[in-house]
Design an enzyme around this catalytic site. Sequence first.
Site, PDB file in Angstrom:
ATOM      1  N   ASP A   1     -11.162  14.931  17.252  1.00  0.00           N
ATOM      2  CA  ASP A   1     -10.113  15.438  17.021  1.00  0.00           C
ATOM      3  C   ASP A   1     -10.009  17.175  16.727  1.00  0.00           C
ATOM      4  OD1 ASP A   1      -9.064  12.976  17.621  1.00  0.00           O
ATOM      5  OD2 ASP A   1      -8.245  12.495  15.638  1.00  0.00           O
TER       6      ASP A   1
ATOM      7  N   SER B   1      -4.550   8.958  10.367  1.00  0.00           N
ATOM      8  CA  SER B   1      -5.352   7.601  10.644  1.00  0.00           C
ATOM      9  C   SER B   1      -5.208   6.772   9.195  1.00  0.00           C
ATOM     10  CB  SER B   1      -6.815   7.934  10.622  1.00  0.00           C
ATOM     11  OG  SER B   1      -7.144   8.442  11.679  1.00  0.00           O
TER      12      SER B   1
ATOM     13  N   SER C   1     -15.591   4.520  19.154  1.00  0.00           N
ATOM     14  CA  SER C   1     -14.042   4.484  19.046  1.00  0.00           C
ATOM     15  C   SER C   1     -13.736   3.693  17.661  1.00  0.00           C
ATOM     16  CB  SER C   1     -13.330   3.843  20.146  1.00  0.00           C
ATOM     17  OG  SER C   1     -12.088   3.774  19.867  1.00  0.00           O
TER      18      SER C   1
ATOM     19  N   ARG D   1      -3.024   6.175  29.051  1.00  0.00           N
ATOM     20  CA  ARG D   1      -4.219   6.023  28.388  1.00  0.00           C
ATOM     21  C   ARG D   1      -4.872   4.792  28.723  1.00  0.00           C
ATOM     22  NH1 ARG D   1      -3.635   8.706  22.523  1.00  0.00           N
ATOM     23  NH2 ARG D   1      -6.118   8.362  22.656  1.00  0.00           N
TER      24      ARG D   1
ATOM     25  N   GLN E   1     -10.774   3.072  17.036  1.00  0.00           N
ATOM     26  CA  GLN E   1      -9.454   2.363  17.601  1.00  0.00           C
ATOM     27  C   GLN E   1     -10.088   0.974  17.990  1.00  0.00           C
ATOM     28  OE1 GLN E   1      -7.084   4.975  20.051  1.00  0.00           O
ATOM     29  NE2 GLN E   1      -6.461   6.069  18.247  1.00  0.00           N
TER      30      GLN E   1
ATOM     31  N   ARG F   1      -2.939   2.938   8.764  1.00  0.00           N
ATOM     32  CA  ARG F   1      -3.643   1.600   8.135  1.00  0.00           C
ATOM     33  C   ARG F   1      -3.078   1.224   6.852  1.00  0.00           C
ATOM     34  NH1 ARG F   1      -7.195   4.413  11.286  1.00  0.00           N
ATOM     35  NH2 ARG F   1      -8.781   3.538  12.622  1.00  0.00           N
TER      36      ARG F   1
ATOM     37  N   GLY G   1      -1.649   6.356  20.232  1.00  0.00           N
ATOM     38  CA  GLY G   1      -2.722   5.181  20.490  1.00  0.00           C
ATOM     39  C   GLY G   1      -3.342   4.176  19.392  1.00  0.00           C
TER      40      GLY G   1
HETATM   41  C1  S3P Z   1      -8.410   7.280  15.588  1.00  0.00           C
HETATM   42  C2  S3P Z   1      -9.438   7.329  15.961  1.00  0.00           C
HETATM   43  C3  S3P Z   1      -9.729   8.378  17.058  1.00  0.00           C
HETATM   44  C4  S3P Z   1      -9.117   9.596  17.060  1.00  0.00           C
HETATM   45  C5  S3P Z   1      -7.396   9.390  16.884  1.00  0.00           C
HETATM   46  C6  S3P Z   1      -7.460   8.546  15.574  1.00  0.00           C
HETATM   47  C7  S3P Z   1      -8.190   6.312  14.479  1.00  0.00           C
HETATM   48  O1  S3P Z   1      -9.614   7.760  18.302  1.00  0.00           O
HETATM   49  O2  S3P Z   1      -9.230  10.478  18.125  1.00  0.00           O
HETATM   50  O3  S3P Z   1      -7.102  10.519  16.825  1.00  0.00           O
HETATM   51  O4  S3P Z   1      -7.136   6.495  13.506  1.00  0.00           O
HETATM   52  O5  S3P Z   1      -8.660   5.409  14.549  1.00  0.00           O
HETATM   53  P1  S3P Z   1     -10.829   6.817  19.174  1.00  0.00           P
HETATM   54  O6  S3P Z   1     -11.057   5.663  18.270  1.00  0.00           O
HETATM   55  O7  S3P Z   1     -10.306   6.421  20.190  1.00  0.00           O
HETATM   56  O8  S3P Z   1     -11.824   7.832  19.335  1.00  0.00           O
END
Ligand code: S3P
Length: 449
Positions: A337, A23, A190, A122, A192, A27, A94
């Site tokens: 996760d 993660s 979320s 997704r 993300q 970034r 994702g």
């Molecule tokens: C992540 C956020 C999570 C996580 C993914 C990584 C991120 O997803 O499950 O593996 O790096 O922001 P969601 O934000 O969709 O829950």
Amino acid sequence: MSEKHVKPATSLVGLVDLPPDKSIAHRTALFSAMAEGKSRIVGFPTSADPQSTLSCLQALGIHTSQDGDALVVHGKGLDGFKEPRGVLDCGNSGTTMRLLSGMLAGQSFASTLTGDASLSVRPMARIIRPLIEMGASISGSQGESVGINHAGENQDDGSGGSGHFNRPPLIIRPPERTLSGISYRLPVASAQVKSCVLLAGFWAEGDTSVIETEPSRDHTERMLGLASFQAGNERIISVTGRTKVTPRMWSIPGDFSAAAFFMVAASLLEGSLIRMSRVGLNPTRTGLLDVLRAMGANIQLENEREVSGEPIADMIVKHAGLSGVRIEGDIIPNIIDEIPILCIAATAADGVTEIRGAGELRHKESDRIKAMVTGLRAMGANVEEYDDGLAIEGGVPLKGAYIETMHDHRIAMSFAIAALAAEGPTRIAGADIAAVSFPGFFNAIDALR
Ligand code: S3P
């Protein structure tokens, strides 16, 4: 398709070299590209997901080079991205697709974002809706209608709507006018979605705020130093349009989500002792540590310190007897996760472990509730499936089995750990998918035997 045969182990002893946090890695690359000037990222991972982000940025005209153990990203500021020649391939990631969409929504060129078979199914409505509210022109190209038309009007009239589709590839066109800042209440916990909206806010007029009622991982706001405040159970994070991002040096902690597999492995196997250094311990990520400790795990932290604004420590895990737990509510986004590997811990715990309120698991790299229920049943476990979670009866010995990983790295790695504690060998189909987050995973197991 790659298949791995994993034999049972008696105990695991030694050091595990963790991959850098996935993660945070995404970034560091994205924010370095947004900054004007050179940023250095020490230890940028070779894992497939962060590499997908990096190659998309390169396709957007961002130059990168290697200097010793540092990746140098030559950021060009908010207006420095170039129209890509082809589609942007987000692979299995994702995070790449959702965060990059936020960055591309306000650009003056068009882009198309694709992914592999898993990413292609997704849900993307969760980012399409807020981006359209900001004035973006973005649509999926398959799946169900998002229920809004091109003017951003709601078309949830039961007709199926003629609006945007929910699934990738995502097609982003230049907005008719500069994006407008919005105040957006997250309908789903979320990071993300939160990050996507906040990133779009850099190219928007005025302020963009995201309101979250259930805390999700906070790397974006931490790393960009965004303003945030708590009002009751709501947290509001804001960015002002056109805020400059400063180039800097990043050091990426070891991935807690990767450590999770070995926290459980050492707990399960008698005589085990595993040491991992520089484990990232951001409190929005460490729910599994609290849950395993509550189950009776023996996990010690040493040398607690900070790198690049993130707490880290060295971790020592020893075998311990576990008891079942029930988890639901606010902890779910924090541990989301790690739920697959928690399910494996549950098989060895005294009593039942129940996980509820975790319907989001159905929208990850695979439907993780289904993948865990199917795999655990194949190994002989007693499991109950719910829409929003599962319950596992502990103490039923696992048998080696044939496991389908569903193109999901965390499913592959969770069942590899289960296989270590099972009777007889386990065949894991598509095991190479582990490289999405942890290329050295199977070698790390072999080195500990
Ligand atoms: C992540 C956020 C999570 C996580 C993914 C990584 C991120 O997803 O499950 O593996 O790096 O922001 P969601 O934000 O969709 O829950």
